[in-house]
Design a protein around this motif. Structure first.
Motif, PDB file in Angstrom:
ATOM      1  N   ALA A 146       2.119  -2.652 -11.199  1.00 32.01           N
ATOM      2  CA  ALA A 146       3.079  -3.320 -10.315  1.00 32.01           C
ATOM      3  C   ALA A 146       3.054  -4.833 -10.529  1.00 32.01           C
ATOM      4  O   ALA A 146       4.096  -5.497 -10.489  1.00 32.01           O
ATOM      5  N   TRP A 147       1.873  -5.395 -10.778  1.00 33.42           N
ATOM      6  CA  TRP A 147       1.755  -6.834 -10.985  1.00 33.42           C
ATOM      7  C   TRP A 147       2.410  -7.250 -12.299  1.00 33.42           C
ATOM      8  O   TRP A 147       3.082  -8.281 -12.378  1.00 33.42           O
TER       9      TRP A 147
ATOM     10  N   ILE B  12      19.308 -12.021  -8.234  1.00 34.29           N
ATOM     11  CA  ILE B  12      18.620 -12.515  -7.035  1.00 34.29           C
ATOM     12  C   ILE B  12      17.238 -11.875  -6.919  1.00 34.29           C
ATOM     13  O   ILE B  12      16.240 -12.549  -6.652  1.00 34.29           O
ATOM     14  N   PHE B  13      17.202 -10.578  -7.151  1.00 33.14           N
ATOM     15  CA  PHE B  13      15.940  -9.834  -7.115  1.00 33.14           C
ATOM     16  C   PHE B  13      14.951 -10.401  -8.140  1.00 33.14           C
ATOM     17  O   PHE B  13      13.770 -10.599  -7.860  1.00 33.14           O
ATOM     18  N   THR B  14      15.450 -10.695  -9.338  1.00 35.32           N
ATOM     19  CA  THR B  14      14.590 -11.229 -10.397  1.00 35.32           C
ATOM     20  C   THR B  14      14.043 -12.609 -10.027  1.00 35.32           C
ATOM     21  O   THR B  14      12.875 -12.917 -10.286  1.00 35.32           O
TER      22      THR B  14
ATOM     23  N   ALA C 255       1.981 -13.027  -0.196  1.00 33.75           N
ATOM     24  CA  ALA C 255       3.021 -13.260  -1.208  1.00 33.75           C
ATOM     25  C   ALA C 255       2.826 -12.332  -2.396  1.00 33.75           C
ATOM     26  O   ALA C 255       3.794 -11.800  -2.963  1.00 33.75           O
ATOM     27  N   GLN C 256       1.575 -12.130  -2.778  1.00 33.68           N
ATOM     28  CA  GLN C 256       1.286 -11.215  -3.872  1.00 33.68           C
ATOM     29  C   GLN C 256       1.690  -9.788  -3.489  1.00 33.68           C
ATOM     30  O   GLN C 256       2.253  -9.051  -4.303  1.00 33.68           O
ATOM     31  N   ALA C 257       1.432  -9.415  -2.245  1.00 35.13           N
ATOM     32  CA  ALA C 257       1.813  -8.081  -1.776  1.00 35.13           C
ATOM     33  C   ALA C 257       3.328  -7.896  -1.852  1.00 35.13           C
ATOM     34  O   ALA C 257       3.816  -6.815  -2.208  1.00 35.13           O
ATOM     35  N   ALA C 258       4.071  -8.955  -1.506  1.00 36.78           N
ATOM     36  CA  ALA C 258       5.532  -8.883  -1.586  1.00 36.78           C
ATOM     37  C   ALA C 258       5.976  -8.650  -3.029  1.00 36.78           C
ATOM     38  O   ALA C 258       6.871  -7.827  -3.295  1.00 36.78           O
ATOM     39  N   ALA C 259       5.359  -9.387  -3.967  1.00 29.13           N
ATOM     40  CA  ALA C 259       5.709  -9.222  -5.380  1.00 29.13           C
ATOM     41  C   ALA C 259       5.371  -7.819  -5.868  1.00 29.13           C
ATOM     42  O   ALA C 259       6.136  -7.204  -6.630  1.00 29.13           O
ATOM     43  N   ILE C 260       4.230  -7.288  -5.420  1.00 25.95           N
ATOM     44  CA  ILE C 260       3.825  -5.937  -5.819  1.00 25.95           C
ATOM     45  C   ILE C 260       4.806  -4.901  -5.297  1.00 25.95           C
ATOM     46  O   ILE C 260       5.209  -3.971  -6.006  1.00 25.95           O
ATOM     47  N   ALA C 261       5.206  -5.048  -4.030  1.00 23.02           N
ATOM     48  CA  ALA C 261       6.153  -4.099  -3.437  1.00 23.02           C
ATOM     49  C   ALA C 261       7.488  -4.124  -4.178  1.00 23.02           C
ATOM     50  O   ALA C 261       8.128  -3.079  -4.368  1.00 23.02           O
ATOM     51  N   LEU C 262       7.908  -5.318  -4.618  1.00 26.40           N
ATOM     52  CA  LEU C 262       9.162  -5.434  -5.370  1.00 26.40           C
ATOM     53  C   LEU C 262       9.050  -4.827  -6.764  1.00 26.40           C
ATOM     54  O   LEU C 262      10.062  -4.588  -7.427  1.00 26.40           O
ATOM     55  N   GLY C 263       7.819  -4.592  -7.211  1.00 25.77           N
ATOM     56  CA  GLY C 263       7.622  -4.002  -8.532  1.00 25.77           C
ATOM     57  C   GLY C 263       8.150  -2.587  -8.641  1.00 25.77           C
ATOM     58  O   GLY C 263       8.530  -2.140  -9.731  1.00 25.77           O
ATOM     59  N   LEU C 264       8.195  -1.861  -7.511  1.00 26.16           N
ATOM     60  CA  LEU C 264       8.666  -0.469  -7.543  1.00 26.16           C
ATOM     61  C   LEU C 264      10.128  -0.366  -7.946  1.00 26.16           C
ATOM     62  O   LEU C 264      10.454   0.354  -8.904  1.00 26.16           O
ATOM     63  N   PRO C 265      11.050  -1.053  -7.268  1.00 29.07           N
ATOM     64  CA  PRO C 265      12.448  -0.970  -7.722  1.00 29.07           C
ATOM     65  C   PRO C 265      12.650  -1.542  -9.126  1.00 29.07           C
ATOM     66  O   PRO C 265      13.544  -1.103  -9.858  1.00 29.07           O
ATOM     67  N   PHE C 266      11.800  -2.509  -9.510  1.00 29.51           N
ATOM     68  CA  PHE C 266      11.929  -3.053 -10.858  1.00 29.51           C
ATOM     69  C   PHE C 266      11.610  -1.987 -11.897  1.00 29.51           C
ATOM     70  O   PHE C 266      12.278  -1.893 -12.939  1.00 29.51           O
ATOM     71  N   MET C 267      10.592  -1.169 -11.638  1.00 32.32           N
ATOM     72  CA  MET C 267      10.252  -0.084 -12.564  1.00 32.32           C
ATOM     73  C   MET C 267      11.430   0.881 -12.710  1.00 32.32           C
ATOM     74  O   MET C 267      11.737   1.343 -13.814  1.00 32.32           O
TER      75      MET C 267
ATOM     76  N   ASN D 174       0.823  -1.213   0.000  1.00 34.89           N
ATOM     77  CA  ASN D 174       0.000   0.000   0.000  1.00 34.89           C
ATOM     78  C   ASN D 174       0.854   1.259   0.000  1.00 34.89           C
ATOM     79  O   ASN D 174       0.502   2.259  -0.634  1.00 34.89           O
ATOM     80  N   TRP D 175       1.995   1.201   0.707  1.00 36.46           N
ATOM     81  CA  TRP D 175       2.870   2.367   0.738  1.00 36.46           C
ATOM     82  C   TRP D 175       3.421   2.670  -0.656  1.00 36.46           C
ATOM     83  O   TRP D 175       3.442   3.822  -1.093  1.00 36.46           O
ATOM     84  N   THR D 176       3.856   1.633  -1.356  1.00 41.72           N
ATOM     85  CA  THR D 176       4.405   1.864  -2.699  1.00 41.72           C
ATOM     86  C   THR D 176       3.319   2.373  -3.647  1.00 41.72           C
ATOM     87  O   THR D 176       3.561   3.288  -4.433  1.00 41.72           O
ATOM     88  N   ILE D 177       2.123   1.779  -3.556  1.00 36.10           N
ATOM     89  CA  ILE D 177       1.047   2.171  -4.468  1.00 36.10           C
ATOM     90  C   ILE D 177       0.560   3.590  -4.179  1.00 36.10           C
ATOM     91  O   ILE D 177       0.343   4.387  -5.094  1.00 36.10           O
ATOM     92  N   ASN D 178       0.401   3.923  -2.910  1.00 38.14           N
ATOM     93  CA  ASN D 178      -0.162   5.230  -2.550  1.00 38.14           C
ATOM     94  C   ASN D 178       0.828   6.376  -2.728  1.00 38.14           C
ATOM     95  O   ASN D 178       0.427   7.501  -3.022  1.00 38.14           O
ATOM     96  N   ASN D 179       2.123   6.093  -2.554  1.00 31.10           N
ATOM     97  CA  ASN D 179       3.117   7.157  -2.635  1.00 31.10           C
ATOM     98  C   ASN D 179       3.786   7.272  -3.993  1.00 31.10           C
ATOM     99  O   ASN D 179       4.363   8.316  -4.307  1.00 31.10           O
ATOM    100  N   PHE D 180       3.722   6.203  -4.763  1.00 27.51           N
ATOM    101  CA  PHE D 180       4.411   6.231  -6.056  1.00 27.51           C
ATOM    102  C   PHE D 180       3.450   5.917  -7.205  1.00 27.51           C
ATOM    103  O   PHE D 180       3.888   5.430  -8.255  1.00 27.51           O
ATOM    104  N   ASP D 181       2.167   6.215  -7.023  1.00 28.46           N
ATOM    105  CA  ASP D 181       1.206   5.980  -8.101  1.00 28.46           C
ATOM    106  C   ASP D 181       1.609   6.742  -9.358  1.00 28.46           C
ATOM    107  O   ASP D 181       1.534   6.226 -10.468  1.00 28.46           O
ATOM    108  N   TRP D 182       2.072   7.975  -9.178  1.00 28.67           N
ATOM    109  CA  TRP D 182       2.505   8.793 -10.311  1.00 28.67           C
ATOM    110  C   TRP D 182       3.672   8.139 -11.066  1.00 28.67           C
ATOM    111  O   TRP D 182       3.721   8.170 -12.290  1.00 28.67           O
ATOM    112  N   PHE D 183       4.593   7.556 -10.311  1.00 27.33           N
ATOM    113  CA  PHE D 183       5.768   6.935 -10.934  1.00 27.33           C
ATOM    114  C   PHE D 183       5.381   5.707 -11.739  1.00 27.33           C
ATOM    115  O   PHE D 183       5.905   5.485 -12.842  1.00 27.33           O
ATOM    116  N   TYR D 184       4.458   4.904 -11.218  1.00 31.13           N
ATOM    117  CA  TYR D 184       3.991   3.726 -11.948  1.00 31.13           C
ATOM    118  C   TYR D 184       3.350   4.127 -13.271  1.00 31.13           C
ATOM    119  O   TYR D 184       3.619   3.520 -14.319  1.00 31.13           O
TER     120      TYR D 184
END
Length: 498
Positions: A315-316, A188-190, A464-476, A36-46
């Motif tokens: 993010a997904w 490793i991240f991938t 687990a899905q939330a973890a994958a979503i959170a990792l989507g931010l650095p991937f972007m 939720n933190w990544t989605i709410n604070n970085f919606d513009w970046f996504y």
């Protein structure tokens, strides 16, 4: 196995799983908070990132960089157009189209979780916005992410002879440093992103398959049924990766495409051919009309919907991009950059257009006309929405069974391609590892899924899905560096040849 990447990745996977099962409630709370933190604070970046990826792919098509061929010398395509496209579709989003093809348009139309652009629910305006928003999520944007990853890996691995990994895309920017700890972190991240993204999808697929079997045959919708589905998928996946790309994934992908086409034809005939043709034009217009408003991130009056759906989807897609992109790279040798971009961006978008019109458009008409269970509480159980939709059409039992079979085969294809990719990364970029080694990774993903299911059920899967979503931010963020490195390398090659 790579002496650093593989053991560290396995240790981190085990640590996250143990943490999730030791205190599922706390793990879910923390991981959802991170999501939720990544989605709410970085919606513009996504949203900016998604738009930038589409524009970058368009740039590759119209510039001289598009004429660079992936592969050395006189390399020509290994797969014909039909098999190539079938593998693209099956690995990229076949499972998602089955799960959300009915539920998502209906959710937007009925306001199940808000409506796109704040339109009034259950109105003609909501119908058009629902179809436009659905296509926005399943059209050009996700495939742009997949395409860029595929080109980065394909070009640097098959043209430059570098490691078959995203780390190689950093070589034009940081030189030999991409072989060191920076590259190890990327790999490793991938692996983490791919493992938890696949485990979540496999678990959600099991929920839908079990619900569908229970609905059709009256069997209990139980954990035993869900675990059985996971084990069957794992067994078929093990056979597939053991058999190799040609005998395994190619065969399954072609079968997938044939069955999906059959189900699509049944639905079109059942819902009405004339209605489908009219809906096809309407959905295309809706996608075009809503494209710019939905791609805008400023001054939105639908913040909850925007963050809960579009930003979540972006993010997904990032969590699926490493393994889908690497898989696309492995089947794209011999094609030019321009051919890959056009194939990967346009063909699946057209299939999504056909699929969403046939399933989503017809489902909305069912709901609006009060002709099925969808007109009542159809979205109270998303896993059953597809089957309630099919129940209102002719040959419902047959098409429902076909949907379950298709779901299983789509899932097998996704797990196959994901395991091939993870194995490549864990072995330091090698594609010629033993079949047994690939099967081991099928086992890892299966165990992760089952353990999460056994201890935490649906809640652990969502964690687990939330973890994958959170990792989507650095991937972007990584994607922008990869685009810069790729474009620099492609233009450099064109200048050298000129």
């Amino acid at each position: 196995m790579h002496r650093i990447v593989c053991p560290v990745a396995l240790i981190l996977i085990a640590a996250l799983v143990v943490y999730s099962i030791a205190d599922p409630a706390r793990a879910g709370e923390l991981l959802n908070a991170a999501k939720n933190w990544t989605i709410n604070n970085f919606d513009w970046f996504y949203i900016i990132s998604g738009n930038a990826f589409v524009l970058f792919c368009a740039l590759l098509v119209v510039t001289p960089a598009g004429s660079v061929r992936i592969g050395r010398g006189e390399t020509r395509p290994e797969y014909g157009a039909v098999s190539y496209f079938s593998m693209l579709f099956a690995a990229g989003m076949g499972v998602g189209l089955l799960f959300w093809g009915v539920a998502e348009p209906l959710a937007y139309y009925s306001g199940w979780y808000k409506t796109p652009l704040g339109v009034t629910q259950n109105t003609p305006e909501a119908m058009h916005a629902a179809m436009g928003a659905t296509m926005f999520h399943w059209g050009l944007h996700p495939w742009a992410v997949y395409c860029i990853v595929a080109l980065v890996i394909g070009y640097f691995a098959y043209n430059r002879g570098l490691q078959n990994s995203l780390r190689s895309g950093l070589q034009p920017l940081i030189g030999a440093a991409h072989k060191g700890w920076i590259g190890h972190v990327v790999d490793i991240f991938t692996i983490l992103l791919t493992t938890f993204g696949l485990a979540t999808s496999l678990g959600l697929g099991a929920l839908q398959a079990s619900a569908g079997i229970s609905h059709v045959f009256g069997t209990p919708d139980s954990f035993a049924m869900q675990a059985g589905f996971i084990l069957v998928v794992a067994l078929l996946s093990a056979v597939g990766v053991g058999a190799g790309m040609h005998a395994g994934i190619k065969l399954l992908s072609n079968l997938n495409m044939a069955l999906a086409l059959g189900l699509l034809v049944f639905v079109v005939l059942g819902a009405g051919v004339v209605s489908f043709i009219a809906g096809l034009g309407s959905t295309t217009a809706d996608y075009a009309h809503h494209f710019i408003p939905l791609a805008n991130w400023m001054g939105r009056n639908d913040q909850e919907w925007f963050r809960g759906w579009t930003v979540f989807y972006w993010a997904w897609w990032a969590s699926w991009a490493p393994f889908v992109g690497m898989f696309i790279a492995s089947i794209s040798r011999g094609r030019t950059v321009r051919q890959i971009v056009v194939s990967v961006m346009i063909a699946p978008t057209l299939v999504a257009l056909l699929w969403m019109t046939a399933f989503g458009g017809a489902a909305i008409h069912q709901a609006a006309g009060g002709a099925s269970q969808l007109s009542g509480s159809g979205l109270q159980d998303v896993t059953l929405t597809l089957f309630w939709f099919l129940e209102a059409l002719p040959m419902a039992q047959f098409t429902s069974v076909l949907a379950v079979v298709l779901l299983a085969i789509f899932m097998v294809t996704s797990v196959n391609s994901g395991c091939l990719v993870v194995d490549t990364l864990a072995s330091g970029g090698k594609e010629d590892t033993s079949g047994f080694q690939k099967v081991v990774w099928v086992g890892v993903i299966t165990v992760v899924t089952l353990v999460l299911f056994i201890v935490g059920g649906d809640g652990a899967l969502k964690a687990a899905q939330a973890a994958a979503i959170a990792l989507g931010l650095p991937f972007m963020a990584l994607m922008f560096l990869l685009m810069l490195g790729l474009f620099k390398a492609l233009i450099g090659e064109r200048l050298r040849k000129a």
